[in-house]
Design an enzyme around this catalytic site. Structure first.
Site, PDB file in Angstrom:
ATOM      1  N   ASP A 198      77.152 -43.914  18.945  1.00 57.34           N
ATOM      2  CA  ASP A 198      76.616 -43.908  20.307  1.00 57.34           C
ATOM      3  C   ASP A 198      77.327 -42.803  21.095  1.00 57.34           C
ATOM      4  O   ASP A 198      78.536 -42.628  20.961  1.00 57.34           O
ATOM      5  CB  ASP A 198      76.844 -45.267  20.962  1.00 57.34           C
ATOM      6  N   ILE A 199      76.583 -42.054  21.909  1.00 55.55           N
ATOM      7  CA  ILE A 199      77.204 -40.968  22.675  1.00 55.55           C
ATOM      8  C   ILE A 199      77.924 -41.476  23.927  1.00 55.55           C
ATOM      9  O   ILE A 199      78.663 -40.720  24.554  1.00 55.55           O
ATOM     10  CB  ILE A 199      76.195 -39.856  23.055  1.00 55.55           C
ATOM     11  N   HIS A 243      66.681 -51.027  18.317  1.00 54.48           N
ATOM     12  CA  HIS A 243      67.961 -50.653  17.727  1.00 54.48           C
ATOM     13  C   HIS A 243      68.981 -51.760  17.922  1.00 54.48           C
ATOM     14  O   HIS A 243      68.843 -52.600  18.790  1.00 54.48           O
ATOM     15  CB  HIS A 243      68.483 -49.342  18.314  1.00 54.48           C
TER      16      HIS A 243
END
Length: 132
Positions: A44-45, A114
């Site tokens: 995850d950014i 997701h």
């Protein structure tokens, strides 16, 4: 059975404006941690824990509410892949949280189904004190 399902997904249409479809296609870079015929996983950014990974199907499904009976094998595969990814990330012994947000009120920001794998530290309650 899974091979037939995987074959049915080959060439499936991705949505041109979907961030996660673009990541699966490789047009947007990601820090990949896992990939197979049905699933793609990456960092995850905007991590919310020391380990924060996203696990997505290669098939575009907007939310859990959009899943169909024919997605049953894919959903099971996603969960088992998530377990494997968490193990490979070293989270099996200490534990991890597996989260799927469904819809705007849940906090879903990207409308491509997701799962978040969160771990690497004690996580505490799902809602911070006072948040209800």
């Amino acid at each position: 059975m899974m091979d037939a399902y995987a074959n049915s997904l080959k060439g499936c249409v991705h949505l041109p404006d979907c961030l996660f479809c673009k990541i699966v296609e490789g047009t947007i870079p990601s820090r990949k941690v896992y990939e197979d015929d049905l699933v793609y996983a990456f960092h995850d950014i905007q991590p919310q824990a020391p380990v924060h990974l996203l696990v997505i199907p290669k098939k575009h499904i907007a939310t859990m509410n959009d899943c169909q009976p024919e997605d049953q094998a894919l959903l099971g595969h996603l969960l088992l892949a998530s377990k494997k990814i968490a193990q490979e990330a070293g989270l099996e012994e200490s534990g991890y949280r597996l989260v799927n947000n469904c819809g705007r009120d849940s906090g879903q920001l990207v409308f491509h189904i997701h799962w978040h794998i969160l771990g690497g530290e004690p996580l505490g309650p799902l809602n911070a004190p006072g948040e209800h």
